[in-house]
Design a protein around this motif. Structure first.
Motif, short mmCIF file in Angstrom:
data_model
loop_
_atom_site.label_atom_id
_atom_site.label_comp_id
_atom_site.label_asym_id
_atom_site.label_seq_id
_atom_site.Cartn_x
_atom_site.Cartn_y
_atom_site.Cartn_z
N THR A 19 -4.43 -2.08 -5.29
CA THR A 19 -5.22 -1.43 -5.37
C THR A 19 -5.67 -0.04 -5.51
N SER B 1 -5.88 2.16 -10.42
CA SER B 1 -5.38 1.23 -10.23
C SER B 1 -4.74 0.90 -11.77
N ARG C 203 0.67 -0.83 0.10
CA ARG C 203 0.11 -0.12 -0.06
C ARG C 203 1.18 1.51 0.13
N SER D 68 -0.64 -6.93 -5.05
CA SER D 68 -2.42 -7.27 -4.53
C SER D 68 -2.57 -5.28 -3.56
#
Length: 319
Positions: free
Chosen positions: A284, A289, A244, A280
């Motif tokens: 995200t 994205s 992230r 992922s």
């Protein structure tokens, strides 16, 4: 001009020293010292140079803290500090450069061979766009590279001290536990060696288990051998948060040139990292994205990119 210059890479736990050959661009006599509370940088450097039986007249000090114009440099994650003017005088230097440790890592990147990189997802890099660099060790370092007139320029900063957003109910509970401990919780409180311990201890509290003192190495080992469910959970969260945070960096400067992960932690469990939710979480990003899916991520497995980059930086400053 002396063929050799001194380069250092000083983190919160270890100090690395090497000689950088300004002619061949090679490192030699690499030495790692575990820092003690009362260590003095000048003494460490003098001891190193005596051990190598060499005299130098130039040096580049890469160190884990903000670098300004002040004479005194003070580290973030330990008690080490030094005076630039004193180093110049005591070591009889004609040139001293002092840079952030992740500025040094960033300057290594255009020179790293492919065998020192492990790609995790994405397409080919577009080197007309910026590059992002970050890495977890004792702390969380961040830097960027931009290409200006065919020359890479490093943008240093303290991005590790920004906040990291949570996106699930369980993550909210982890953050709530860390708030009790730290008040304001920076990204570094999750993404560092101590960060792995923080996540693990928060999960213990959430599961009504007593908190124990433990090292990040033990958590990683137990996660990799699947011998402790909460260790596995903690390491998985760490990888998710790394993704992230890296995706946020990618969006900030649209780093189609790639995102590079440095630091001593991730290379210890590279296969686990590949299979984790890292990519992922990196991708995200809602309506954006599609933009980050193309961006390649590389884990740097070169043992000393900070030392190498310090040498490259010094060499560039001579041109």
């Amino acid at each position: 001009m002396n063929q050799y210059a001194l380069v250092t890479d000083i983190g919160g736990t270890n100090a690395r020293f090497a000689l950088y050959n300004l002619v061949t661009n090679e490192l030699s006599a690499i030495t790692k010292v575990v820092l003690a509370k009362n260590d003095v940088l000048l003494t460490l450097i003098k001891d190193y140079l005596i051990a190598q039986s060499v005299k130098i007249d130039m040096a580049c000090i890469a160190i884990a803290c903000p670098i300004g114009d002040e004479d005194t440099v003070i580290m973030t994650n330990n008690d080490l500090s030094f005076s630039r003017s004193e180093l110049i005088k005591q070591l009889n230097l004609t040139k001293l450069e002092v840079i952030n440790d992740f500025t040094a890592v960033s300057y290594s990147i255009p020179k790293l061979p492919k065998q020192d990189l492990v790609q995790i997802g994405g397409a080919e890099p577009d080197l007309n766009h910026p590059i992002a660099i970050y890495g977890a060790g004792t702390g969380l370092g961040v830097s960027h590279l931009i290409n200006v007139n065919q020359q890479w320029i490093s943008l240093s900063g303290e991005g590790g001290h920004t906040e990291l957003p949570m996106t699930t109910a369980e993550e909210d509970l982890i953050l709530a536990q860390l708030r009790k401990k730290f008040g304001r919780v920076s990204s570094e409180r999750f993404l560092s060696g101590n960060g792995i311990v923080n996540i693990y201890q928060a999960l213990l509290q959430i599961n009504n288990q007593s908190v124990e003192d433990i090292t990040p190495d033990i958590i990683v080992q137990k996660a990799l051998t699947n011998s402790c469910p909460i260790c596995l959970q903690a390491l998985t969260h760490f990888c998710t948060f790394m993704g992230r945070f890296g995706g946020n960096l990618a969006l900030t400067l649209n780093t189609q040139g790639g995102v590079y992960i440095a630091g001593g932690i991730v290379p210890r469990f590279i296969e686990f990292f590949k299979l984790s939710p890292f990519r992922s979480a990196f991708e995200t990003k809602g309506r954006m994205s599609y933009l980050v899916k193309k961006i390649p991520v590389y884990v740097i497995i070169h043992k000393d990119p900070g030392l190498f980059g310090a040498g490259v930086y010094l060499q560039n400053s001579l041109k």
